[in-house]
Write an enzyme that holds these catalytic residues in place. Structure first.
Site, PDB file in Angstrom:
ATOM      1  N   GLY A  46       0.835  -1.197   0.000  1.00 12.44           N
ATOM      2  CA  GLY A  46       0.000   0.000   0.000  1.00 12.44           C
ATOM      3  C   GLY A  46       0.866   1.242   0.000  1.00 12.44           C
ATOM      4  O   GLY A  46       2.004   1.215   0.483  1.00 12.44           O
ATOM      5  N   GLN A  51       3.097   9.899   1.286  1.00 17.15           N
ATOM      6  CA  GLN A  51       4.425   9.283   1.377  1.00 17.15           C
ATOM      7  C   GLN A  51       5.356   9.665   0.232  1.00 17.15           C
ATOM      8  O   GLN A  51       6.568   9.483   0.329  1.00 17.15           O
ATOM      9  CB  GLN A  51       4.295   7.752   1.424  1.00 17.15           C
ATOM     10  CG  GLN A  51       3.649   7.230   2.688  1.00 17.15           C
ATOM     11  CD  GLN A  51       3.476   5.729   2.620  1.00 17.15           C
ATOM     12  OE1 GLN A  51       2.471   5.247   2.141  1.00 17.15           O
ATOM     13  NE2 GLN A  51       4.475   4.981   3.064  1.00 17.15           N
ATOM     14  N   CYS A  96       5.926  -0.298   7.092  1.00 18.01           N
ATOM     15  CA  CYS A  96       5.579   0.844   6.250  1.00 18.01           C
ATOM     16  C   CYS A  96       6.786   1.214   5.396  1.00 18.01           C
ATOM     17  O   CYS A  96       7.914   1.198   5.876  1.00 18.01           O
ATOM     18  CB  CYS A  96       5.198   2.021   7.148  1.00 18.01           C
ATOM     19  SG  CYS A  96       4.751   3.513   6.255  1.00 18.01           S
ATOM     20  N   LEU A  97       6.543   1.554   4.136  1.00 20.45           N
ATOM     21  CA  LEU A  97       7.657   1.926   3.259  1.00 20.45           C
ATOM     22  C   LEU A  97       8.370   3.183   3.753  1.00 20.45           C
ATOM     23  O   LEU A  97       9.526   3.407   3.423  1.00 20.45           O
ATOM     24  CB  LEU A  97       7.154   2.133   1.824  1.00 20.45           C
ATOM     25  CG  LEU A  97       6.645   0.869   1.114  1.00 20.45           C
ATOM     26  CD1 LEU A  97       6.086   1.219  -0.252  1.00 20.45           C
ATOM     27  CD2 LEU A  97       7.735  -0.180   0.988  1.00 20.45           C
ATOM     28  N   HIS A 138      -4.482   1.852   7.527  1.00 16.26           N
ATOM     29  CA  HIS A 138      -3.103   2.357   7.631  1.00 16.26           C
ATOM     30  C   HIS A 138      -2.872   3.485   6.613  1.00 16.26           C
ATOM     31  O   HIS A 138      -2.282   4.519   6.931  1.00 16.26           O
ATOM     32  CB  HIS A 138      -2.146   1.171   7.405  1.00 16.26           C
ATOM     33  CG  HIS A 138      -0.691   1.493   7.314  1.00 16.26           C
ATOM     34  ND1 HIS A 138       0.248   0.935   8.155  1.00 16.26           N
ATOM     35  CD2 HIS A 138       0.017   2.289   6.460  1.00 16.26           C
ATOM     36  CE1 HIS A 138       1.450   1.392   7.837  1.00 16.26           C
ATOM     37  NE2 HIS A 138       1.351   2.207   6.801  1.00 16.26           N
ATOM     38  N   GLU A 139      -3.367   3.282   5.380  1.00 14.94           N
ATOM     39  CA  GLU A 139      -3.142   4.284   4.324  1.00 14.94           C
ATOM     40  C   GLU A 139      -3.964   5.553   4.554  1.00 14.94           C
ATOM     41  O   GLU A 139      -3.478   6.668   4.322  1.00 14.94           O
ATOM     42  CB  GLU A 139      -3.441   3.701   2.936  1.00 14.94           C
ATOM     43  CG  GLU A 139      -2.658   2.455   2.544  1.00 14.94           C
ATOM     44  CD  GLU A 139      -1.159   2.558   2.750  1.00 14.94           C
ATOM     45  OE1 GLU A 139      -0.602   3.674   2.699  1.00 14.94           O
ATOM     46  OE2 GLU A 139      -0.528   1.501   2.974  1.00 14.94           O
ATOM     47  N   HIS A 142      -2.223   7.749   6.844  1.00 12.89           N
ATOM     48  CA  HIS A 142      -1.180   8.564   6.205  1.00 12.89           C
ATOM     49  C   HIS A 142      -1.752   9.878   5.675  1.00 12.89           C
ATOM     50  O   HIS A 142      -1.130  10.932   5.792  1.00 12.89           O
ATOM     51  CB  HIS A 142      -0.552   7.819   5.029  1.00 12.89           C
ATOM     52  CG  HIS A 142       0.562   6.887   5.402  1.00 12.89           C
ATOM     53  ND1 HIS A 142       1.689   7.298   6.075  1.00 12.89           N
ATOM     54  CD2 HIS A 142       0.737   5.556   5.169  1.00 12.89           C
ATOM     55  CE1 HIS A 142       2.503   6.260   6.246  1.00 12.89           C
ATOM     56  NE2 HIS A 142       1.949   5.190   5.710  1.00 12.89           N
TER      57      HIS A 142
HETATM   58 NI    NI Z   1       2.649   3.224   5.548  1.00 13.54          NI
END
Ligand code: NI
Length: 180
Positions: A46, A51, A96-97, A138-139, A142
């Site tokens: 995701g 991000q 998470c990235l 989660h997204e 963000h």
């Molecule tokens: Ni993330």
């Protein structure tokens, strides 16, 4: 398509609240395409526009794609909103990235219903469970400037962010793979 640079925590830009998309046009679709390419290249499931330092309410997800890049099933969410969340909770080991090599358990509603616009700007609602339910929550976090570390105890969060800050300084991970 182009790969975008992913912001790494701690970074104040990850705390910005993203703005609603008013019109789904080619420029929005281009961002979604680039986000998807960026996410696949980084082996993520995701990615939120926040991000990649684009502060619009855009999310891409693929929880089906395997590590060889097979079985791709991309999902696009424009202006996603949680319209329903279950009382029962689920715990997932999240990553998470934007927080490389950091993982911890986060408790979230086990199922949820999301309302959003699709790639073509058409409204849809989707019932999500399992990994997808966790991922979309989660997204959306963000987009509201929240990272999963914010769900941890203060002690754990501080420890995680301090470690990330140090590895950032040591340049333990390279930004290169996330760049053009
Ligand atoms: Ni993330």
């Amino acid at each position: 398509m182009a790969r975008l640079k992913i912001l790494m925590a701690p970074d104040a830009r990850l705390k910005k609240v993203a703005e609603k998309v008013e019109k789904v046009d080619e420029s929005i679709q281009k961002i979604l395409d680039d986000m998807l390419e960026t996410m696949y290249a980084a082996n993520g499931i995701g990615l939120a526009a926040t991000q990649v330092d684009i502060h619009k309410r855009l999310v891409v997800i693929d929880v089906e794609c395997d590590e060889n890049g097979m079985n791709k099933k991309p999902l696009y969410f424009i202006n996603p909103e949680l319209v329903k969340t279950s009382d029962d909770l689920n715990v997932y080991q999240e990553g998470c990235l934007s927080l490389p090599n950091a993982f911890d358990e986060v408790e979230r509603p086990a199922t949820c219903t999301v309302k959003a616009l699709d790639y073509n700007g058409k409204e849809f609602t989707m019932d999500c469970e399992g990994l997808l339910a966790t991922c979309i929550q989660h997204e959306i976090d963000h987009l509201d400037g929240i990272i999963f570390a914010d769900h941890l105890s203060r002690l754990k969060r501080t420890r995680m962010l301090t470690k990330l800050e140090k590895s950032k300084k040591r340049k333990e991970y390279s930004d290169e793979i996330f760049q053009y």
